[in-house]
Design an enzyme around this catalytic site. Structure first.
Site, short mmCIF file in Angstrom:
data_model
loop_
_atom_site.label_atom_id
_atom_site.label_comp_id
_atom_site.label_asym_id
_atom_site.label_seq_id
_atom_site.Cartn_x
_atom_site.Cartn_y
_atom_site.Cartn_z
CG ASP A 119 -0.48 0.17 2.50
OD1 ASP A 119 1.14 -0.18 2.58
OD2 ASP A 119 -0.96 -0.03 3.56
CB SER A 120 4.50 1.58 -0.05
OG SER A 120 4.50 0.77 -0.82
CG ASP A 166 0.64 -3.58 2.53
OD1 ASP A 166 0.95 -5.20 3.10
OD2 ASP A 166 1.16 -3.37 2.16
CE LYS A 218 3.47 -5.85 3.74
NZ LYS A 218 2.48 -4.19 4.57
CD GLU A 229 0.43 -1.84 7.15
OE1 GLU A 229 1.16 -1.12 6.68
OE2 GLU A 229 0.79 -0.52 8.92
CD GLU A 278 8.19 0.27 8.04
OE1 GLU A 278 8.51 0.89 6.89
OE2 GLU A 278 7.24 -0.65 7.34
#
Length: 275
Positions: free
Chosen positions: A54-55, A93, A122, A124, A191
């Site tokens: 999602d970057s 993501d 993925k 978070e 991260e």
């Protein structure tokens, strides 16, 4: 080059193969990609895994964070990457707002990404996410967790800050990592945390593949944003990024250098890229 001397085509990277690599202490090289062209390039260059991150909100869309990215946008970019990729393991993501309402919402969102061609999803955060991870993995959806700096929570974290600097923060990260591993997460992005903390997380969970980004060299693999490592990103890059175009050649040459450096352990260099 004749057909007799041409290198054998690479077999598709599977979760089983990634686990074999981890067991054999072969480092896993992952990069981001958001379209078919770059997916084909990094796959040809030998990356083990592509993260459709999602970057893309910041890299492709010009947003100030990843928060505005929608599930529909992630599905679209995942489809694009899958069309260009041939052999790498694809991680999609789950964007902000696509799993926070509970495990049923997470399942619907994960199904959408898997139908778009992702091999793994993925999400978070730790704590409450362990139940969601367990729910998804029980239903045959491979999950990559993500701890440390979690960009979807950047406003709650007070910015892009190193996580786990004090003993309490480090203990929380280790606790959440254990819970996520026990819930069935096969992979975990770590991260922006001290190298010592990431080393402890991997040691606590030897069967899980930790993928570092600004988390030192002791993780099972590394991931970088493709545009960062190719020096396409404008402005100051994070300390953990290395410009792999500095030696010249094509973009594919640069990605090959990255893969080689991850595999031989020369990237990241703790003195240059660690915290």
């Amino acid at each position: 080059m004749t057909a007799a001397t041409a290198p054998a085509a690479r077999k598709s990277i599977t979760l089983h193969r990634l686990r074999e690599m981890h067991a054999q202490r072969e480092k896993i090289a992952m990069v981001t990609a958001y379209d078919a062209t770059f997916a084909r390039l990094v796959d040809d260059a030998g990356v083990d895994s592509i993260l459709v991150g999602d970057s893309l909100g910041m890299i492709v869309q010009g947003q100030s964070s990843t928060v505005p990215v929608t599930l529909d946008e992630m599905v679209y970019h995942t489809r694009c990457v899958v069309r260009g990729n041939r052999t790498a393991w694809v991680v999609g993501d789950l964007p902000f707002g696509s799993y926070q309402e509970g495990r049923e919402q997470a399942l619907r969102s994960s199904v959408a990404l898997m139908r778009a061609g992702a091999h793994m999803v993925k999400l978070e955060g730790g704590g409450w996410t362990a139940e969601t991870v367990h729910f998804l993995t029980e239903r045959g959806i491979p999950v990559c967790a993500h701890l440390g700096l979690t960009p979807q929570s950047v406003h709650a974290l007070g910015g892009y800050r190193i996580q786990g600097r004090d003993a309490a923060g480090a203990d929380t990260l280790r606790k959440h990592a254990r819970e996520l591993a026990e819930a069935g997460a096969a992979m975990m992005v770590l991260e922006l945390m001290p190298s010592a903390v990431a080393t402890q997380v991997q040691a606590d969970n030897p069967g899980m593949m930790t993928i570092g980004i600004g988390a030192g060299a002791a993780t099972a693999g590394q991931v970088l944003v493709l545009h960062d490592m190719l020096n396409f990103t404008r402005g100051k890059l994070p300390r953990f990024v290395r410009n792999f175009t500095a030696e010249g050649g094509s973009a594919e040459d640069a990605v090959r250098r990255y893969v080689a450096a991850v595999k031989d352990g020369s990237f990241p260099d703790e003195a240059l890229h660690g915290y």
